[in-house]
Design an enzyme around this catalytic site. Structure first.
Site, PDB file in Angstrom:
ATOM      1  N   CYS A 376     -29.410   1.594   6.576  1.00 60.25           N
ATOM      2  CA  CYS A 376     -30.619   0.820   6.318  1.00 60.25           C
ATOM      3  C   CYS A 376     -30.265  -0.620   5.897  1.00 60.25           C
ATOM      4  O   CYS A 376     -29.847  -1.391   6.746  1.00 60.25           O
ATOM      5  CB  CYS A 376     -31.503   1.536   5.305  1.00 60.25           C
ATOM      6  SG  CYS A 376     -33.234   1.112   5.531  1.00 60.25           S
ATOM      7  N   HIS A 502     -32.090   6.636   7.640  1.00 61.96           N
ATOM      8  CA  HIS A 502     -31.347   7.255   6.534  1.00 61.96           C
ATOM      9  C   HIS A 502     -30.844   8.648   6.935  1.00 61.96           C
ATOM     10  O   HIS A 502     -31.487   9.657   6.615  1.00 61.96           O
ATOM     11  CB  HIS A 502     -32.246   7.382   5.299  1.00 61.96           C
ATOM     12  CG  HIS A 502     -32.553   6.089   4.639  1.00 61.96           C
ATOM     13  ND1 HIS A 502     -31.709   5.502   3.727  1.00 61.96           N
ATOM     14  CD2 HIS A 502     -33.603   5.255   4.760  1.00 61.96           C
ATOM     15  CE1 HIS A 502     -32.231   4.365   3.306  1.00 61.96           C
ATOM     16  NE2 HIS A 502     -33.381   4.188   3.924  1.00 61.96           N
ATOM     17  N   GLU A 504     -28.586  10.343   5.718  1.00 65.31           N
ATOM     18  CA  GLU A 504     -28.168  11.170   4.570  1.00 65.31           C
ATOM     19  C   GLU A 504     -29.182  12.247   4.213  1.00 65.31           C
ATOM     20  O   GLU A 504     -28.817  13.293   3.676  1.00 65.31           O
ATOM     21  CB  GLU A 504     -27.879  10.281   3.344  1.00 65.31           C
ATOM     22  CG  GLU A 504     -29.063   9.564   2.708  1.00 65.31           C
ATOM     23  CD  GLU A 504     -29.368   8.188   3.308  1.00 65.31           C
ATOM     24  OE1 GLU A 504     -29.011   7.965   4.482  1.00 65.31           O
ATOM     25  OE2 GLU A 504     -29.962   7.348   2.601  1.00 65.31           O
TER      26      GLU A 504
HETATM   27  N1  GLN Z   1     -34.929  -3.685   1.864  1.00 66.82           N
HETATM   28  C1  GLN Z   1     -34.770  -3.325   3.243  1.00 66.82           C
HETATM   29  C2  GLN Z   1     -36.096  -3.137   3.946  1.00 66.82           C
HETATM   30  O1  GLN Z   1     -37.105  -2.934   3.310  1.00 66.82           O
HETATM   31  C3  GLN Z   1     -33.907  -2.095   3.377  1.00 66.82           C
HETATM   32  C4  GLN Z   1     -34.559  -0.869   2.847  1.00 66.82           C
HETATM   33  C5  GLN Z   1     -33.585   0.258   2.675  1.00 66.82           C
HETATM   34  O2  GLN Z   1     -32.384   0.054   2.674  1.00 66.82           O
HETATM   35  N2  GLN Z   1     -34.089   1.460   2.464  1.00 66.82           N
HETATM   36  O3  GLN Z   1     -36.145  -3.150   5.135  1.00 66.82           O
END
Ligand code: GLN
Length: 534
Positions: A376, A502, A504
Site C-alpha cells: 500500500c 494488503h 497480509e
Molecule cells: N495513505 C495512503 C493512502 O491513503 C496509503 C494507505 C495505506 O497504506 N493503507 O492511499
C-alpha cells in the site's frame, strides 16, 4: 438452536483474550462444529477505521470492506474462515442504530434506555452472526469493571437467562501475576475480577488463567474454590512460544471436552493433525532470516499484526524462522540498520511522519539489490522513489504529502476529491486484480486473476504511467474496471515487488500468502549468499 460462548477479560487488558477466543473457535471447528466469531468493542467510535494504530493496533479489513478490530485477523487465521461486517461492532454502532431508530419514531411515546433498548440492539447483533451455526463465540472487548463494557455484559447475562444453562457458557480470561520478590503466583486479582462479574449476574463456567509460570495444583484449587468453578474448568495458558501453539495447549488440558460437556454438544472426533504439524514446523526451523519492517509505529508491534503474522506464515512454508527487525524511518542511520537484512518491507501507513525515510529505504533496497516488498503506502513510496531517482523528477510526491508537487505521481481519483467524511470512505475491501504473465506476481500466484483487500485513498496517477513504464517500472497487476495500478515490479533486481492492496490480511498459517512466501524465499536466498561470501 445456536449455543453461545461469551469470552470476557479480567484484571488487565492485552491478555490475549482474542487468542483464547480464536483457540476455542479452532478447537470446536476441529471437531466438525460450525462456529461463528464475534467481537464487541465497547468504545464509542463507530468502527476503528479512524483510530490511530498506536491506540488500538492494526485496523483489520474484511473481504466486504469492514474496518475492524485486529482480533478478526486472529479469527480468520485460526479458523481459516472469512469474517464480515457483522462479525465486529462497537458501542458507537449500537448507539448510532438506536438513536436513528428513535429519530424515525420507532419508540414513539417511550423513554429510550440502556436496558432494554441498547441491550436489545446488542442481543440482536449477537443473533445476527449466529444464523446457520452450531456455536457463536462472542468476545467482549475491554476488561470487566470498565464502565463502557457494562451494557455488553448485561446483554450477555440476559442471553444466559433466555437460553438456559445448556446453551450459554461464560469463559473468563484472567491474569495470575507472578510476584518476583516473594516468588509467588497471586490469585487475588482474579478473585476480585470474578467477584465483579458475579455482581453483574454472570458466573463464569471456565476460567483461563494467563501467567508467566506454570500453575501448580494448589493454585488451581484455590482459584476453583474462591471463584466457584470446578477444578477441571481452571485452565492455564502460560506464555507460549507462538500464538499458534495455544489451541494445542488448551486442548491438552481438556478445554474442548469441558465445553462440549457443559453445552451438551454432539461432535466428531477431533482433527488437529495438520495444525499440530504446522506448529512443529514452526518450532523447529532449519534456517533463519531477518526482515526489516520499515514503518512509523514500530514501538507498538500490534500496529503491524497481520504483516508480522504473514511473515511468520511465509517462514513456516520455508521451515525458516523470520526475525522481524522494526526500523523507524525517522532514524538517521537507516543504511546501517538495513545492511545485513535478507529483505525490506515497507507496510501501509498514513501521514507524512517518516515519509522521506521510507523513500530512502526504497532507494537503498533498489540500488543495493535487497529484496523489497511494499504494501500500500509501501508501493506508493516505491513509485515516488522511482520517479525521483530514475526519472529524475526531483520533487515527485504523493498529493497526500505535498499538495503542490509538480509531479504528483500518486494522487486522489476525482471521486475521492469530493469525499468529506473520514470514516469508511476509503477504497475498502476486495477488488479484482489482473496479473501480467511472466511477472514475479504471476509466478507467485500461479494465476492471472486474483482478489485482494484494499484500504487506501490514493492511487498511482495514470498521467505518469507511460513515463514510468518506459523507464523500466513494470506494472504487473491492474484493476481493469478502472485501469488502476495494483502491482509494480522492477526487472534487473533479485525481487522487487510492491502492491496497492494488503495481501497480509489473507495469509494463514496453513496457507501462507504467495507474495509473502516468495518474498521470504528471496530474502533467504540473499541471506544464504551473504553467509557464503563471508
Ligand atoms: N495513505 C495512503 C493512502 O491513503 C496509503 C494507505 C495505506 O497504506 N493503507 O492511499
Amino acid at each position: 438452536m445456536t449455543k453461545y460462548i461469551f469470552v470476557t477479560g479480567g484484571v488487565v487488558s492485552s491478555l490475549g483474550k482474542g487468542i483464547s477466543a480464536s483457540s476455542i473457535g479452532k478447537l470446536l471447528t476441529a471437531r466438525g462444529l460450525r462456529v461463528a466469531m464475534l467481537k464487541c468493542d465497547p468504545y464509542i467510535n463507530v468502527d476503528p477505521g479512524t483510530m490511530n494504530p498506536f491506540q488500538h493496533g492494526e485496523v483489520f479489513v474484511t473481504e466486504d470492506g469492514a474496518e475492524t478490530d485486529l482480533d478478526l485477523g486472529h479469527y480468520e487465521r485460526f479458523l481459516n474462515a472469512e469474517m464480515r461486517q457483522v462479525n465486529n461492532f462497537t458501542a458507537g454502532k449500537v448507539y448510532e442504530t438506536v438513536i436513528s431508530r428513535e429519530r424515525k419514531g420507532d419508540f414513539l411515546g417511550g423513554t429510550v434506555q440502556v436496558i432494554p433498548h441498547i441491550t436489545d440492539e446488542i442481543k440482536s447483533r449477537f443473533r445476527a452472526v449466529s444464523k446457520d451455526v452450531d456455536i457463536a463465540i462472542v468476545e467482549i472487548g475491554g476488561t470487566v469493571g470498565d464502565i463502557e463494557s457494562l451494557p455488553f455484559l448485561e446483554a450477555a447475562r440476559q442471553m444466559g437467562l433466555e437460553g438456559g444453562r445448556d446453551n450459554v457458557l461464560y469463559v473468563h480470561v484472567t491474569l495470575i501475576p507472578f510476584i518476583k520478590a516473594s516468588e509467588e503466583l497471586k490469585t487475588k486479582p482474579t478473585q476480585h475480577s470474578v467477584g465483579k462479574l458475579r455482581e453483574i449476574g454472570i458466573n463464569p463456567d471456565i476460567i483461563i488463567c494467563r501467567s508467566e509460570k506454570v500453575l501448580n495444583a494448589d493454585i488451581k484449587a484455590k482459584i476453583s474454590l474462591f471463584c466457584n468453578v470446578p477444578k477441571e474448568s481452571v485452565i492455564e495458558a502460560h506464555d507460549a512460544f507462538s500464538i499458534y501453539e495455544v489451541p494445542l495447549m488448551l486442548h491438552k488440558q481438556g478445554l474442548d471436552d469441558q465445553i462440549i460437556m457443559l453445552l451438551r454438544l454432539r461432535t466428531h472426533s477431533k482433527d488437529l493433525e495438520s495444525w499440530t504439524a504446522m506448529v512443529e514446523r514452526l518450532r523447529q526451523p532449519k534456517r533463519e532470516v531477518s526482515i526489516a519492517l520499515a514503518g512509523k509505529y514500530t514501538d507498538y508491534k500490534d500496529a503491524y499484526k497481520s504483516v508480522s503474522e504473514a511473515l511468520v506464515h511465509a517462514g513456516i512454508a520455508h521451515s525458516a524462522r523470520v526475525h522481524v527487525r522494526y526500523v523507524e524511518t525517522t532514524d538517521h542511520d537507516l543504511e546501517a540498520q538495513l545492511a545485513d537484512v535478507g529483505g525490506i518491507l515497507v507496510p501501509g501507513g498514513f501521514g507524512d511522519r517518516g515519509i522521506e525515510g521510507k523513500i530512502e529505504v526504497v532507494r537503498l533496497a533498489r540500488e543495493g539489490r535487497i529484496p523489497y516488498f511494499g504494501l500500500c503506502l509501501g508501493m506508493q513510496v516505491a513509485v515516488i522513489e522511482f520517479a525521483r531517482n530514475v526519472l529524475k523528477l526531483a520533487d515527485a510526491h504523493s498529493t497526500e504529502f505535498d499538495a503542490h508537487s509538480r509531479y504528483p505521481v500518486i494522487d486522489l481519483l476525482p471521486e475521492q476529491k469530493t469525499v468529506k467524511d473520514k470514516g469508511a470512505t476509503m477504497r475498502l475491501g476486495t477488488y479484482e486484480c489482473a496479473i501480467k504473465k511472466g511477472s514475479l506476481a504471476h509466478k507467485a500466484y500461479g494465476s492471472a486473476a486474483v482478489k485482494e483487500r484494499h484500504r487506501h485513498r490514493y492511487e498511482v496517477n495514470n498521467k505518469f504511467r507511460k513515463l514510468l513504464e518506459d523507464s523500466g517500472l513494470c506494472v504487473a497487476g491492474t484493476y481493469a474496471a478502472k485501469n488502476l495500478v495494483e502491482i509494480i515490479e522492477l526487472r534487473d533486481h533479485p525481487w522487487f515487488l510492491a502492491v496497492q492492496f494488503h495481501p497480509e490480511f489473507k495469509s494463514r498459517p496453513e496457507a501462507p500468502h504467495p507474495l509473502f512466501r516468495d518474498f521470504v524465499a528471496a530474502a533467504l536466498a540473499r541471506t544464504a549468499s551473504q553467509a557464503h561470501a563471508r
